[in-house]
Design an enzyme around this catalytic site. Structure first.
Site, PDB file in Angstrom:
ATOM      1  N   HIS A   1      43.511  39.295  42.401  1.00  0.00           N
ATOM      2  CA  HIS A   1      44.101  38.357  41.439  1.00  0.00           C
ATOM      3  C   HIS A   1      43.897  38.924  40.047  1.00  0.00           C
ATOM      4  O   HIS A   1      42.768  39.222  39.651  1.00  0.00           O
ATOM      5  CB  HIS A   1      43.467  36.976  41.540  1.00  0.00           C
ATOM      6  CG  HIS A   1      44.144  35.968  40.666  1.00  0.00           C
ATOM      7  ND1 HIS A   1      45.167  35.153  41.108  1.00  0.00           N
ATOM      8  CD2 HIS A   1      43.960  35.658  39.354  1.00  0.00           C
ATOM      9  CE1 HIS A   1      45.583  34.387  40.122  1.00  0.00           C
ATOM     10  NE2 HIS A   1      44.865  34.677  39.040  1.00  0.00           N
ATOM     11  N   CYS A   2      44.977  39.080  39.315  1.00  0.00           N
ATOM     12  CA  CYS A   2      44.934  39.731  38.005  1.00  0.00           C
ATOM     13  C   CYS A   2      45.167  38.699  36.907  1.00  0.00           C
ATOM     14  O   CYS A   2      46.245  38.091  36.841  1.00  0.00           O
ATOM     15  CB  CYS A   2      45.986  40.842  37.932  1.00  0.00           C
ATOM     16  SG  CYS A   2      45.978  41.760  36.379  1.00  0.00           S
TER      17      CYS A   2
END
Length: 306
Positions: free
Chosen positions: A149-150
């Site tokens: 998850h960025c």
């Protein structure tokens, strides 16, 4: 009562929205330093200086367009969720109608025994998990072939937008390198005694200096991430798989060419844009994040065709 630290992961969504503004702000500041302060006015000088400025600006704007295209493709593209009601396929055709074998195969879908039979079940989503999927505590759902998850893109990086993410890293590295090289003469003037050929105001000089430092820092940091992901693509693994699983004899590593095509597609024209052809979507099921060819399957395919 147990303390669920993952509840605080939802705060990353708000942080991600701020990060998008930071990205746009850095791009805007860099645009001001390169175009408005330095190379835009150089177009009016004439001669070799104007030609050099034109080349720098053309390359700068092309890479900027590709960077923004790739970036917002990662932001707005669904990384890939598990289809509603998805269940793992069981190879019960080989049972030849044997009810005992069919019953044994069906029992492998029980939630309690899912781990022992290789069937993965997410107790948070209350559904079965396809191979290579992972539950994201920030998004609150399982993501197909989740990489991570960025917060920079306010999104998960998964099967559907992994190519866009890699292109974003690629074009960011090229763009920041071009900016750093183009602003290097101004950066050197900042430390000189003012006898250089470049004459700019103190404010413009300071803006160019900050832009140079920011872009050289991003170029070096992004280069590290880019090299890491190139290695992951070559082995057909994700960041999560590389850290959580034993990938020495990774079954999905089916050769560098096939591994590459399972991310970028087989059409060379589309390798450098965040898009896939309809033909690739049909003939490469791995792009959808549900069906992956394992090494054993790829090795038996030539034998089956004989």
């Amino acid at each position: 009562m147990a303390w669920n630290v993952f509840k605080f992961c939802t705060a990353l969504r708000a942080l991600g929205s701020i990060m998008i503004l930071i990205v746009i702000g850095i791009i805007g500041f860099t645009y001001y330093a390169v175009v408005v302060v330095n190379y835009g006015p150089a177009l009016l000088i004439g001669g070799v200086d104007s030609l050099l400025a034109l080349l720098v600006l053309a390359l700068f704007h092309f890479l900027l367009i590709m960077l923004l295209w790739s970036y917002f493709s990662v932001v707005v593209t669904d990384p890939g969720g598990v289809p509603t009601g998805w269940r793992p396929e069981l190879d019960i055709e080989k049972s030849d109608g044997n009810q005992a074998l069919i019953g044994e195969a069906n029992s492998s879908l029980s939630v309690e025994d899912s781990s022992s039979h290789g069937v993965r079940y997410c107790r948070k989503c209350n559904q079965y998990k396809p191979p290579r999927s992972h539950h994201c505590s920030v998004c609150g759902r399982c993501i197909l072939k989740m990489d991570h998850h960025c917060v920079w893109v306010v999104n998960c990086v998964g099967a559907m937008n992994y190519k866009s993410f890699l292109l974003f890293l690629f074009y960011t590295f090229l763009e920041t390198t071009v900016v750093a090289v183009s602003l290097l003469p101004v950066f050197l003037v900042f430390f000189s005694d003012g006898d250089g050929d470049i004459t700019v105001s103190p404010g413009s000089l300071a803006a160019s200096f900050v832009a140079f430092v920011l872009n050289i820092a991003f170029a070096l940091s992004v280069l590290g991430f880019l090299i890491m992901h190139i290695m992951l693509v070559a082995r057909n693994t994700t960041t999560i798989e590389a850290y959580e699983k034993h990938t020495v004899n990774w079954p999905y590593n089916v050769g560098r060419k096939t591994n590459f095509e399972q991310v970028f597609g087989s059409d060379k024209v589309y390798w450098f844009v965040p898009l896939y052809t309809e033909a690739d979507k049909r003939k490469l099921p791995a792009l959808g994040g549900l069906d992956f060819t394992s090494r054993s399957e790829s090795e038996t395919e030539p034998l089956q065709s004989l």
